[in-house]
Write an enzyme that holds these catalytic residues in place. Sequence first.
Site, PDB file in Angstrom:
ATOM      1  N   ASP A  12      -5.044  -2.209  -8.860  1.00 54.74           N
ATOM      2  CA  ASP A  12      -4.627  -1.647  -7.577  1.00 54.74           C
ATOM      3  C   ASP A  12      -5.480  -0.415  -7.329  1.00 54.74           C
ATOM      4  O   ASP A  12      -5.258   0.638  -7.928  1.00 54.74           O
ATOM      5  CB  ASP A  12      -3.137  -1.284  -7.639  1.00 54.74           C
ATOM      6  CG  ASP A  12      -2.659  -0.517  -6.400  1.00 54.74           C
ATOM      7  OD1 ASP A  12      -3.410  -0.459  -5.406  1.00 54.74           O
ATOM      8  OD2 ASP A  12      -1.543   0.037  -6.445  1.00 54.74           O
ATOM      9  N   LYS A  73     -10.980   5.852   0.191  1.00 57.52           N
ATOM     10  CA  LYS A  73     -10.550   4.575   0.766  1.00 57.52           C
ATOM     11  C   LYS A  73     -10.464   4.651   2.289  1.00 57.52           C
ATOM     12  O   LYS A  73     -10.534   3.635   2.980  1.00 57.52           O
ATOM     13  CB  LYS A  73      -9.185   4.211   0.176  1.00 57.52           C
ATOM     14  CG  LYS A  73      -8.782   2.764   0.296  1.00 57.52           C
ATOM     15  CD  LYS A  73      -7.552   2.544  -0.566  1.00 57.52           C
ATOM     16  CE  LYS A  73      -6.984   1.158  -0.408  1.00 57.52           C
ATOM     17  NZ  LYS A  73      -5.778   0.985  -1.239  1.00 57.52           N
ATOM     18  N   GLU A 178      -2.886  -6.062  -0.634  1.00 52.50           N
ATOM     19  CA  GLU A 178      -1.876  -5.351  -1.417  1.00 52.50           C
ATOM     20  C   GLU A 178      -0.465  -5.889  -1.222  1.00 52.50           C
ATOM     21  O   GLU A 178       0.240  -6.140  -2.218  1.00 52.50           O
ATOM     22  CB  GLU A 178      -1.941  -3.856  -1.096  1.00 52.50           C
ATOM     23  CG  GLU A 178      -3.199  -3.203  -1.614  1.00 52.50           C
ATOM     24  CD  GLU A 178      -3.466  -1.825  -1.049  1.00 52.50           C
ATOM     25  OE1 GLU A 178      -4.480  -1.215  -1.423  1.00 52.50           O
ATOM     26  OE2 GLU A 178      -2.655  -1.364  -0.218  1.00 52.50           O
ATOM     27  N   ASP A 204       4.977  -1.739   2.313  1.00 51.29           N
ATOM     28  CA  ASP A 204       4.089  -1.035   1.377  1.00 51.29           C
ATOM     29  C   ASP A 204       3.563   0.240   2.040  1.00 51.29           C
ATOM     30  O   ASP A 204       2.629   0.200   2.836  1.00 51.29           O
ATOM     31  CB  ASP A 204       2.933  -1.961   0.985  1.00 51.29           C
ATOM     32  CG  ASP A 204       1.987  -1.332  -0.032  1.00 51.29           C
ATOM     33  OD1 ASP A 204       2.214  -0.169  -0.427  1.00 51.29           O
ATOM     34  OD2 ASP A 204       1.012  -2.000  -0.433  1.00 51.29           O
TER      35      ASP A 204
END
Length: 604
Positions: A12, A73, A178, A204
């Site tokens: 992850d 990211k 994800e 999430d």
Amino acid sequence: MCGVRGSSVGIDLGTSYSCVGVWQNDQVEIIANEQGNRTTPSFIAFTESEILIGNTAKNQYLVDPANTVFNVKRMIGRKFNDSIVQANIKHWPFKVTSTKDNKPQINVEFRGKTKTFQPEEISALVLIKMKEIAQAYLGTEVQNAVITVPAHFNNWQRQATKDAGTIAGLNVLRILSEPTAAGMAFCHQNHNHKYTTRNVLVFDLGGGTIDVSIVSNGCGIVEVLATAGSMNLGGEDFDNCLVDYFIAEFKRKYGKDLTNCQRALRRLRTASERAKRTLSLMSEAYIEIENLYDGVDFTSIITRARFEALCEDYFRKAMELVEKVLFDSKLTKGEVDEIVLVGGSSHIPKVQQLLSNFFDGKDLNKSINPDEAVAFGATIQAALLTQNESPENLQDIVLLDTTPNSLGYQNASGVKSTIVHHNTTLLTRAIARNNQSDGLIQIFENLENSSIGTISLEKTDDNDIAFDLDLNGFLNVFTINKLTGEETKLNITFEKGRLSNNDIKNLTERLARYLTKDEAYKHPIEANSKLKSITDKKKLQGKTITIGITNFTHVIKWFKQQKENFLKLSKTIAKLLPTPPHKRPSALFLHLVLPKSSWIDHID
């Protein structure tokens, strides 16, 4: 996936924290790092002597924020002038500039020189750290990985993440969304229901992104029905709300503006993040920062209600995504069987309250660890792809993921057409008629904004165009002869900014040099410090020795020129110190600076 060699892991790759797992003893093992933590900060710090990754890098942020990189990211796979990149630059203490191809690059001071790094390199360093954590646990080399990305990542961002994995020395088996990974984790841990179809909403909310997906699980099939998300909504944004609030309070109380003081801002950000976490457990949080700015000791109390008011817009946007994914899935609220929380920011009580209220008071499912669920699912996928014979309790799992973005093209006349609609199942093919004259057509992802590249077509009535999406969400384009069925793959000329194979090779070699050089480079730095300590601070034979550090600079220079005479030089140094021979530090000095004879070769 037969023929895959070496150990495989699920990673992850998070905005704020990353996590790695491995399939072992017929179960998923989430691996702790050297500090015993099962998640590792996605921070990279550059110093005079080395590159720090993870916890040590995050600690360095307090000392040297300008050379500590995080949140990469939010820029990977984007253009420098992208609105999200520009919105975040004002919050980053490190410098971000544009390449000639309008791509963001990070500027840091490393070993006394200004260096630039691509976002893919920074992500690669985090992946290298996760690989090392796994290798330390397994005692063997890790070669393969399934890496997760936000569900709404586009083709550019997914490819950039895969490139980062390649630079890190990994064979990237799959780029997995994800929430899909989290859905797999939940379905695996709740296999008692595998013979009945259940609709699971995966919410999430992480450090930098939010993804909401609805996953249908039944008879061993994990199918993503719909997904939605945002790249600019997560824990970091909640931190920014608190920082802005405390800046305004400080100015109101003391009439001082601390926004231009990086030291004050980084200390305030650390305190704000701590306060946010406290407010998930308590109704108020207290912060105290000694000498925050201009001699002022700053204290403040913030209540949970105030925090919720500050972040109200973000919470509302999160619920809008829940509405959207429910609409796209064509399900009613009552048809959602479970609501699963994933990501560190899903701990926030207000978020949980809003979710429960939206589903008419339905209890939220907290059976899986929100910080580890994504890595857990990625590890299951890695096991499925690399075991010659799938583990018994994984044999029935089949994953059907979707694309979050539409795909289409613009012909020579300027007309845009959608070929693949969003939430289409991956590993799919869509056919379009070729009805334009010779020339280039442009391929778009989400037709209104994101150009992938161009392809060259030849006019013929016998050919159709096929858009193929593979399991990673990557696009391939073919022409199909309608008479013979013969297929010809078309080369996509990608927009500038994507890494070429040669770029990836060069970046891989550069990082390898930096990391290999770290150990050797530290020895002269440590020796410099040790010699200074011996000569400037210690009193030998009742006298203070005062050999200037300039002498050692000449020593280093001389090492480069005549390393074969090192022993002679060490005796020269010893003579400079009026110390009995048996107490002279030359042996210690030799041990410190020359554990490997090769370090001299690595001095810049």
